[in-house]
Design an enzyme around this catalytic site. Sequence first.
Site, PDB file in Angstrom:
ATOM      1  N   GLY A  63     -37.393  -4.150 -21.238  1.00  0.00           N
ATOM      2  CA  GLY A  63     -38.094  -2.950 -21.704  1.00  0.00           C
ATOM      3  C   GLY A  63     -38.293  -1.954 -20.587  1.00  0.00           C
ATOM      4  O   GLY A  63     -38.338  -0.755 -20.808  1.00  0.00           O
ATOM      5  N   GLY A 102     -44.746  18.519 -12.549  1.00  0.00           N
ATOM      6  CA  GLY A 102     -43.622  18.226 -13.424  1.00  0.00           C
ATOM      7  C   GLY A 102     -44.083  17.522 -14.681  1.00  0.00           C
ATOM      8  O   GLY A 102     -45.271  17.506 -15.018  1.00  0.00           O
ATOM      9  N   VAL A 103     -43.139  16.898 -15.366  1.00  0.00           N
ATOM     10  CA  VAL A 103     -43.419  16.287 -16.667  1.00  0.00           C
ATOM     11  C   VAL A 103     -44.503  15.223 -16.567  1.00  0.00           C
ATOM     12  O   VAL A 103     -45.487  15.237 -17.323  1.00  0.00           O
ATOM     13  CB  VAL A 103     -42.132  15.683 -17.264  1.00  0.00           C
ATOM     14  N   HIS A 135     -40.822  23.733 -47.688  1.00  0.00           N
ATOM     15  CA  HIS A 135     -41.973  24.605 -47.466  1.00  0.00           C
ATOM     16  C   HIS A 135     -43.237  23.928 -48.017  1.00  0.00           C
ATOM     17  O   HIS A 135     -43.230  23.397 -49.132  1.00  0.00           O
ATOM     18  CB  HIS A 135     -41.765  25.943 -48.179  1.00  0.00           C
ATOM     19  N   GLY A 153     -31.016  -9.831  -9.229  1.00  0.00           N
ATOM     20  CA  GLY A 153     -29.566  -9.862  -9.171  1.00  0.00           C
ATOM     21  C   GLY A 153     -29.018  -9.036  -8.022  1.00  0.00           C
ATOM     22  O   GLY A 153     -29.511  -7.946  -7.726  1.00  0.00           O
ATOM     23  N   LYS A 168     -35.777  -8.986 -13.398  1.00  0.00           N
ATOM     24  CA  LYS A 168     -36.756  -9.772 -12.650  1.00  0.00           C
ATOM     25  C   LYS A 168     -38.155  -9.678 -13.222  1.00  0.00           C
ATOM     26  O   LYS A 168     -39.014 -10.511 -12.929  1.00  0.00           O
ATOM     27  CB  LYS A 168     -36.763  -9.358 -11.182  1.00  0.00           C
TER      28      LYS A 168
END
Length: 472
Positions: free
Chosen positions: A40, A190-191, A451, A115, A36
């Site tokens: 993405g 939290g995150v 390295h 939907g 709707k």
Amino acid sequence: MTKEKYDLVVLGGGIAGYSAAIRASQLGKSVALVEKDKVGGTCLHRGCIPTKSFLKSAEVYQYIQHADQYGLSVEGASVNFQSVLERKSRIVETMYNGVQHLVKQNKIDLFQGTGRLLGASIFTPQSGTVSVEYDDGESELLPNDYVLIATGSKPIELPMLPFDHRVILSSDDMMQLSTLPKRMAIVGGGVIGLEFASLLNSFGVEVTIIEAGERILINEPASVSRQLKQHLSKEGIHILENTAVTEEAVTITEHDVTFELDDTLTVDKVLVAVGRQALTDDLGLNNTKVALSNKKTIQTDAFMQTADQHIYAAGDVIGQLQLAHVGAKEGVIAVEHMFNENPLAIDYNLMPRCVYTRPEVASLGMTVDVAKKQGYTTHVVKAPFKANGKALIASQQDPDGFAELVFDKETQTFLGAALIGPNVTELINELSLLSFMDGSALELGSATHAHPSISELLMELGLKAENQSIHI
């Protein structure tokens, strides 16, 4: 053009939904994708991508602010937030165009509407026909063999801090900010809350985190939580743990919010970041056998199949790890299962978990405590990033943080990791592959690493587990 019948109809165009749609198309199936808003989803438009764009701008600004530690002199640097926003928008638009191209390239029919699932009828003996309703009131039906529900989630609202989208903000609202506040409270450690705290602090905003639990990042090892709290506090972020917000403690006006906690705290804006809830309402699930948990997430098996065998679900809507890469994996597994491609069942122990703060946090698999509860005798190896030359070069000061790897003591098979430090959200992918391949400490240590590189620390830890490390 609508087909007479689709092999698959996907509800939701976020990363779980469009990844599933593309995989089905690769298998030669006819696919409809119903979204709707914009394909993405949250990750592209309001989550992963825009927030990481903000965080990169904040990181660059911090480098400039501390340029003297690299032997450079820079004067007059300032934050142009409008330019930061414009850069974010350019990146999002570029990726949005890319996703649209993928949908078109894979010949997926995109339906821009809402939907809902219909029940069985005299015309369709199987439930799951999708009705798409458009903004103009028109609608059409999408008959199908299979449905994948990938409708995502939305920010959870607190009753004492209802979103007004001006002073009390959700993570979605943060994408619409045109100016930076001077003072901000973030409810939730939290995150999401920590990433916004990190970037706002870097831009000069006074940030206070209010966490009801005993510590921030409650789902990560306590050692990681302590290290991150120490660094964020050193940067000037005020962190309150074991602090629940009650209705009596909050006063909201048109211009600010005051919290009466241990001390009085007045801020210009509040971000409520206490989690996300699955979008399962108004989908027509009552017309199917699909079962919901008590948190209104869709219940599935390890192949994303619901109680209605032709209906699958993936992403935030099933309430497992609410991470974009996990949703994409779930969507692909669902499609491969429904079309008899014999995928491996989902294993959430193999899913990397990342926090894009400064310093970054990344983890994978089992912690020591979880491994012991599952009967393993563990062998833990740990080293600080300050022992690594490339980490020293990259950091403004001695790099904070460490890498801790957990192995099965009997077989030295890799069980899990917790990392906090520079570039660990990239390093974790090497350990993800090691875990997927059921690798051992010796195999990790025997693979030659360039390295200087930060990932050398992982090689050294693999060797350390075998008492062969050279530099740690």
